[in-house]
Design a protein around this motif. Structure first.
Motif, PDB file in Angstrom:
ATOM      1  N   SER A 124       0.821  -1.206   0.000  1.00 55.10           N
ATOM      2  CA  SER A 124       0.000   0.000   0.000  1.00 55.10           C
ATOM      3  C   SER A 124       0.854   1.255   0.000  1.00 55.10           C
ATOM      4  O   SER A 124       2.008   1.246   0.422  1.00 55.10           O
ATOM      5  N   THR A 125       0.253   2.291  -0.492  1.00 49.61           N
ATOM      6  CA  THR A 125       0.815   3.634  -0.451  1.00 49.61           C
ATOM      7  C   THR A 125      -0.363   4.587  -0.379  1.00 49.61           C
ATOM      8  O   THR A 125      -1.510   4.179  -0.604  1.00 49.61           O
ATOM      9  N   THR A 126      -0.104   5.832  -0.068  1.00 52.66           N
ATOM     10  CA  THR A 126      -1.186   6.794   0.096  1.00 52.66           C
ATOM     11  C   THR A 126      -0.885   8.062  -0.687  1.00 52.66           C
ATOM     12  O   THR A 126       0.251   8.542  -0.700  1.00 52.66           O
ATOM     13  N   LYS A 147      -7.316  11.744   2.152  1.00 49.41           N
ATOM     14  CA  LYS A 147      -6.321  10.759   1.712  1.00 49.41           C
ATOM     15  C   LYS A 147      -6.983   9.637   0.925  1.00 49.41           C
ATOM     16  O   LYS A 147      -8.132   9.298   1.165  1.00 49.41           O
ATOM     17  N   LYS A 160      -5.808   5.706   0.029  1.00 48.44           N
ATOM     18  CA  LYS A 160      -4.829   4.622   0.139  1.00 48.44           C
ATOM     19  C   LYS A 160      -4.980   3.732  -1.089  1.00 48.44           C
ATOM     20  O   LYS A 160      -6.086   3.349  -1.471  1.00 48.44           O
ATOM     21  N   PHE A 197      -4.035   0.109  -2.576  1.00 49.19           N
ATOM     22  CA  PHE A 197      -3.698  -1.184  -1.983  1.00 49.19           C
ATOM     23  C   PHE A 197      -3.753  -2.251  -3.062  1.00 49.19           C
ATOM     24  O   PHE A 197      -4.742  -2.383  -3.784  1.00 49.19           O
TER      25      PHE A 197
END
Length: 175
Positions: free
Chosen positions: A64-66, A116, A118, A120
């Protein structure tokens, strides 16, 4: 007294009948229908995300990253539509996006929270992870719940089932 009431009634009748004309209430000249605009629709530029890290969400392991979405409000989260797209060499795809990468069926999905989003990626077989390269490009489109539909046909549109190109054309967003 009866004469006064009669004169008053005649006076009122005269006032009402002369103050209205048959021209009152006519419509003006209709203007041309304008293109659907983006007055309330919010969209990002194409952006890259920070490097992904391994994470487990609801018992599912993945990467994951945001990305920041400063305009993503509680109101949009509860009443609006959030569209997220990924773009890489061969095209632009709506999330969730399922493919076979690294020999495994996997999905990239978006999890939206206040300000935000996310990103995934997880494997369907539950074994290990598939990378989420920082070279991918991302874009979000936020459609507030208060955006009124112009026509009954438009009210039935499901933006989540439209292609990226169709959404951009519909909202006059530069691709």
């Amino acid at each position: 007294m009866k004469i006064t009431k009669t004169i008053f009634a005649i006076l009122l009748l005269t006032i009402f009948s002369t103050s209205c004309s048959s021209d009152d209430g006519k419509d003006g000249v209709d203007g041309q229908v304008g293109a659907t605009g983006t007055a309330n629709v919010i969209y990002s530029a194409w952006i890259t995300a920070p490097a992904a890290a391994a994470e487990t969400i609801d018992g599912t392991s993945g990467m994951s990253t945001t990305i920041n979405a400063p305009e993503l409000s509680d109101d949009i989260l509860s009443k609006g539509t959030i569209l997220v797209y990924v773009s890489f060499g061969i095209g632009t795809y709506t999330l969730p996006y399922t493919s076979t990468a690294g020999g495994f069926v996997n999905t990239i999905t978006a999890i939206s929270t206040l300000k935000k989003i996310k990103l995934f990626r997880y494997r369907h077989d539950g074994g290990g992870t598939v990378g989420l390269p920082s070279t991918l490009n991302w874009r979000y489109i936020l459609i507030p719940g208060g955006v009124a539909a112009a026509t009954s046909k438009e009210a039935k549109l499901d933006y989540t089932k439209m292609s990226y190109e169709e959404v951009c054309t519909h909202f006059n967003i530069q691709k």
